[in-house]
Design a protein around this motif. Structure first.
Motif, short mmCIF file in Angstrom:
data_model
loop_
_atom_site.label_atom_id
_atom_site.label_comp_id
_atom_site.label_asym_id
_atom_site.label_seq_id
_atom_site.Cartn_x
_atom_site.Cartn_y
_atom_site.Cartn_z
N GLY A 195 0.83 -1.21 0.00
CA GLY A 195 0.00 0.00 0.00
C GLY A 195 0.86 1.25 0.00
O GLY A 195 0.53 2.26 -0.64
N THR A 196 1.99 1.21 0.68
CA THR A 196 2.89 2.37 0.73
C THR A 196 3.52 2.59 -0.65
O THR A 196 3.58 3.73 -1.14
CB THR A 196 4.00 2.15 1.79
OG1 THR A 196 3.39 1.85 3.04
CG2 THR A 196 4.91 3.36 1.92
N PHE A 197 3.97 1.52 -1.28
CA PHE A 197 4.58 1.65 -2.62
C PHE A 197 3.57 2.20 -3.62
O PHE A 197 3.88 3.08 -4.42
CB PHE A 197 5.14 0.31 -3.10
CG PHE A 197 6.36 -0.17 -2.34
CD1 PHE A 197 7.43 0.68 -2.10
CD2 PHE A 197 6.45 -1.47 -1.86
CE1 PHE A 197 8.57 0.25 -1.40
CE2 PHE A 197 7.58 -1.90 -1.16
CZ PHE A 197 8.63 -1.04 -0.93
N LEU A 198 2.35 1.67 -3.56
CA LEU A 198 1.31 2.14 -4.49
C LEU A 198 1.00 3.62 -4.26
O LEU A 198 0.87 4.40 -5.20
CB LEU A 198 0.02 1.33 -4.29
CG LEU A 198 -0.01 -0.06 -4.91
CD1 LEU A 198 -1.23 -0.83 -4.42
CD2 LEU A 198 -0.05 0.05 -6.44
N ALA A 199 0.87 3.98 -2.99
CA ALA A 199 0.52 5.37 -2.64
C ALA A 199 1.60 6.33 -3.11
O ALA A 199 1.32 7.37 -3.71
CB ALA A 199 0.35 5.48 -1.12
N ARG A 200 2.84 5.95 -2.85
CA ARG A 200 3.98 6.80 -3.24
C ARG A 200 4.00 7.02 -4.75
O ARG A 200 4.23 8.11 -5.24
CB ARG A 200 5.25 6.06 -2.83
CG ARG A 200 6.25 6.87 -2.09
CD ARG A 200 7.07 5.91 -1.33
NE ARG A 200 8.48 6.03 -1.62
CZ ARG A 200 9.16 5.19 -2.39
NH1 ARG A 200 8.56 4.21 -3.02
NH2 ARG A 200 10.45 5.37 -2.54
N GLN A 201 3.75 5.94 -5.46
CA GLN A 201 3.78 6.00 -6.92
C GLN A 201 2.63 6.88 -7.44
O GLN A 201 2.85 7.76 -8.27
CB GLN A 201 3.63 4.56 -7.42
CG GLN A 201 3.73 4.36 -8.91
CD GLN A 201 3.15 2.99 -9.26
OE1 GLN A 201 3.26 2.02 -8.49
NE2 GLN A 201 2.51 2.90 -10.40
N MET A 202 1.44 6.70 -6.90
CA MET A 202 0.28 7.42 -7.44
C MET A 202 0.22 8.87 -7.00
O MET A 202 -0.33 9.71 -7.71
CB MET A 202 -1.01 6.73 -7.00
CG MET A 202 -1.24 5.44 -7.72
SD MET A 202 -2.92 4.84 -7.45
CE MET A 202 -2.86 3.34 -8.40
N MET A 203 0.75 9.18 -5.82
CA MET A 203 0.62 10.55 -5.31
C MET A 203 1.80 11.45 -5.71
O MET A 203 1.71 12.66 -5.64
CB MET A 203 0.46 10.55 -3.78
CG MET A 203 -0.80 9.84 -3.34
SD MET A 203 -1.30 10.16 -1.61
CE MET A 203 0.07 9.52 -0.72
N ASP A 204 2.89 10.84 -6.13
CA ASP A 204 4.09 11.62 -6.49
C ASP A 204 3.77 12.59 -7.63
O ASP A 204 3.22 12.19 -8.66
CB ASP A 204 5.20 10.65 -6.91
CG ASP A 204 6.55 11.34 -7.03
OD1 ASP A 204 6.58 12.59 -7.00
OD2 ASP A 204 7.56 10.62 -7.17
N LYS A 205 4.16 13.84 -7.44
CA LYS A 205 3.89 14.85 -8.47
C LYS A 205 4.59 14.50 -9.78
O LYS A 205 4.11 14.85 -10.86
CB LYS A 205 4.34 16.23 -7.99
CG LYS A 205 3.43 16.81 -6.92
CD LYS A 205 3.84 18.22 -6.54
CE LYS A 205 2.99 18.72 -5.40
NZ LYS A 205 3.49 19.94 -4.77
N LYS A 206 5.73 13.80 -9.68
CA LYS A 206 6.46 13.43 -10.91
C LYS A 206 5.64 12.46 -11.76
O LYS A 206 5.88 12.32 -12.95
CB LYS A 206 7.80 12.78 -10.56
CG LYS A 206 8.82 13.77 -10.05
CD LYS A 206 10.16 13.07 -9.81
CE LYS A 206 10.89 13.76 -8.69
NZ LYS A 206 11.20 12.87 -7.56
N ASN A 207 4.69 11.78 -11.13
CA ASN A 207 3.85 10.84 -11.87
C ASN A 207 2.45 11.41 -12.11
O ASN A 207 1.51 10.65 -12.35
CB ASN A 207 3.71 9.51 -11.10
CG ASN A 207 5.05 8.84 -10.88
OD1 ASN A 207 5.97 9.02 -11.67
ND2 ASN A 207 5.17 8.09 -9.81
N GLY A 208 2.31 12.71 -11.98
CA GLY A 208 1.00 13.32 -12.22
C GLY A 208 0.13 13.42 -10.99
O GLY A 208 -1.03 13.84 -11.08
#
Ligand SMILES: NC(=O)c1ccc[n+]([C@@H]2O[C@H](COP(=O)([O-])OP(=O)(O)OC[C@H]3O[C@@H](n4cnc5c(N)ncnc54)[C@H](O)[C@@H]3O)[C@@H](O)[C@H]2O)c1
Length: 260
Positions: free
Chosen positions: A115-128
Motif C-alpha cells: 500500500g505504501t509503494f502504491l501510494a507513493r507512486q500514485m501521489m508523487d507529483k512526478k507521476n502526475g
C-alpha cells in the motif's frame, strides 16, 4: 495538509479505527473517502451510514482483501478514477491471529508495504499526482514485544522499521512530495481487541498488563491521525497514543548527517 477537499483511501475502514479516521476527515469536509475492506456487509453499512451523515458520494466502499496484489491495485486505481486524485493513504487493515500467523504477517506487514509503494507512486507529483501523505498503522507492539502475540509483534515492528527507512530514504536520496509516517496506538476498544481478549485474560498477560487492561479511546487515535495529516512538518515520524502520555512522538537519533 488542508483536509478540506482532500481525498483519502483507508484500508480496514469498515469499522474500528479506520472508520473513526474516515469520519474525522469527513467532519473536516474531505472531498471523499475510499473505504477498502474485505468485509462487504460492514463496508456497505459504513458507506451508507457516512453518506447519509456527510453527503452523497462522500464515501465509496471497495471490497478488497489487502493481501491480494491485484485487488489492492484495483482499489487504488478505482479510487483515483472516481475521485480524480488521492491525497491521503492510511494502511490500517490489521488482524491479530497467532494461529494463522503467516496471514497476520501478510495483512499487517506485507499489505502495508504494498500500500505504501502504491501510494507513493500514485501521489508523487512526478507521476502526475498532487503529493500527499501516507500513514501506516503499527501498534505499541511495534516497539515493545507482546509475548503472547509474536507474529503480531514481528509484523508491527516491521511496519515501524519499514516506514522509517522508506521515509528517511525518500528524504535523503530521492526527495518526493509524499510524507510517510507511522502511528502506534496502545490497546483501544475495537473488534480486534475483542479477538485478543482470551489472550489478554491469560495469567501471564495479567501479570504483564495488570488485571484491568488500560485502554485508550478510539477518539485519541483519531485525533493523532488528524494531527499527522495536518502537520506538514511530519515525515518519518513515529507517533504513539498511550494511556500514560497521550499523543506524543518517539524520539530517535537522526543518524543521517544533517549536512546531507
Ligand atoms: N484496537 C487496538 O487495540 C489496536 C492497537 C494497536 C494497533 N491497532 C491496529 O489498528 C489497525 C485497525 O485495527 P482496529 O482496532 O480498528 O481493528 P478492527 O478489527 O476493528 O478493524 C480492522 C479492519 O480491518 C479489516 N481487515 C482485516 N483483514 C483485512 C484484509 N485482509 N483485507 C481488507 N480488510 C481487512 C476488517 O474487516 C476490519 O474492518 C490494525 O492495524 C491494528 O493492528 C489496533
Amino acid at each position: 495538509m488542508k483536509i478540506q477537499g482532500a481525498v483519502a483511501l483507508i484500508t480496514g475502514a469498515a469499522e474500528g479505527l479506520g472508520k473513526a479516521f474516515s469520519e474525522e476527515l469527513l467532519k473536516r469536509s474531505a472531498r471523499g473517502v475510499s473505504i477498502v475492506d474485505y468485509n462487504s456487509a460492514k463496508g456497505k453499512a459504513t458507506e451508507d451510514e457516512l453518506n447519509k451523515k456527510y453527503g452523497e458520494d462522500k464515501v465509496r466502499f471497495f471490497q478488497c482483501d489487502v493481501t491480494s496484489k491485484d485487488q489492492l491495485e484495483d482499489a487504488f486505481s478505482k479510487t483515483l478514477e472516481h475521485y480524480k486524485g488521492i491525497d491521503i493513504v492510511c494502511n490500517n487493515a490489521g488482524i491479530g491471529d497467532e494461529i494463522n500467523w503467516e496471514r497476520t504477517v501478510d495483512v499487517d506487514l506485507v499489505a502495508v508495504m504494498r500500500g505504501t509503494f502504491l501510494a507513493r507512486q500514485m501521489m508523487d507529483k512526478k507521476n502526475g499526482g498532487r503529493g500527499g501523505i501516507v500513514i501506516n498503522i503499527a501498534s505499541m507492539a511495534g516497539m515493545l514485544p507482546m509475548p503472547l502475540a509474536p507474529a503480531y509483534t514481528a509484523a508491527k515492528h516491521g511496519v515501524l522499521g519499514f516506514t522509517r527507512a522508506i521515509a528517511i530514504g525518500d528524504r535523503v536520496f530521492n526527495p518526493k512530495n509524499v510524507r510517510i509516517n507511522c502511528l502506534c496506538p496502545s490497546f483501544s476498544e475495537t473488534a480486534i481487541l475483542e479477538g485478543m481478549r482470551e489472550l489478554i485474560k491469560h495469567p501471564v498477560a495479567k501479570a504483564i498488563y495488570g488485571s484491568e487492561l488500560e485502554t485508550i479511546p478510539v477518539s485519541m487515535v483519531a485525533e493523532g491521525f488528524i494531527q499527522l495529516v495536518e502537520d506538514d512538518s511530519k515525515h518519518g515520524e513515529v507517533m504513539r497514543c498511550t494511556p500514560q502520555n497521550g499523543i506524543d512522538y518517539k524520539k530517535y537519533r537522526d543518524w543521517v548527517p544533517s549536512k546531507l
